[in-house]
Design an enzyme around this catalytic site. Structure first.
Site, short mmCIF file in Angstrom:
data_model
loop_
_atom_site.label_atom_id
_atom_site.label_comp_id
_atom_site.label_asym_id
_atom_site.label_seq_id
_atom_site.Cartn_x
_atom_site.Cartn_y
_atom_site.Cartn_z
N ASP A 1 0.86 -1.19 0.00
CA ASP A 1 0.00 0.00 0.00
C ASP A 1 0.89 1.23 0.00
O ASP A 1 1.96 1.23 0.62
CB ASP A 1 -0.91 0.01 1.23
CG ASP A 1 -2.00 -1.06 1.16
OD1 ASP A 1 -2.40 -1.43 0.04
OD2 ASP A 1 -2.45 -1.51 2.22
N ASP B 1 -6.84 -1.66 -4.57
CA ASP B 1 -7.92 -1.40 -3.62
C ASP B 1 -8.93 -0.42 -4.20
O ASP B 1 -10.15 -0.59 -4.05
CB ASP B 1 -7.37 -0.83 -2.31
CG ASP B 1 -6.40 -1.77 -1.62
OD1 ASP B 1 -6.49 -3.00 -1.81
OD2 ASP B 1 -5.53 -1.27 -0.88
#
Length: 162
Positions: A114, A132
């Protein structure tokens, strides 16, 4: 189905290319890069699922989460193939590409990479990535299709024009 697979492949390739760039160029060495007053680039290795839920260090975790993501993705592909809807292919393509991108991370890095950090004041949204975002947008598209257009599409297929 070809459009769905094209969207999935483009999403997957973009996701993986950005993650490689983040890992090898931007975050080498890891740091926080302020892009805007409410947005940073960071490096987070998420061992769980959304927002770190089910995170941990168990050796089985990345494999179990990967299998779960693949089973759900295959189920959505079959569902879309059997009940094609107006923009459902777009939503399922985004979800499939994002899910497979995160599966690759789990199997390769043992965590999802991330790098996007949104914050307002002292409140931070959990770090996330392109995969995501694609999954979230894909879910929103499917919900919109199911709530707003599905009846019209099914009626047209049945020959009952409104």
């Amino acid at each position: 189905m070809r459009r769905l697979l094209t969207v999935a492949l483009i999403t997957l390739l973009l996701d993986q290319a950005i993650k490689i760039w983040i890992l090898e160029v931007v975050m080498n060495p890891p740091r926080v890069i302020e892009v805007l007053p409410i947005f940073n680039l960071v490096l987070v290795f998420n061992k769980g699922v959304s927002f770190g839920i089910f995170g941990g260090d168990g050796a089985w975790r990345p494999i179990a989460l990967s299998v779960l993501a693949l089973v759900i993705t295959i189920g959505m592909l079959v569902w879309q193939w059997r009940q094609p809807t107006r923009l459902g292919w777009l939503g399922v393509g985004l979800i499939a590409g994002g899910a497979i991108g995160n599966v690759i991370d789990r199997l390769h890095v043992r965590a999802v990479v991330d790098y996007l950090d949104v914050h307002v004041g002292g409140h931070h949204w959990p770090a996330f990535n392109l995969a995501d975002s694609a999954i979230t947008i894909g879910v929103m598209v499917i919900i919109a299709v199911e709530l707003l257009w599905k009846d019209k599409v099914l009626d047209k297929r049945a020959g009952n024009k409104q």
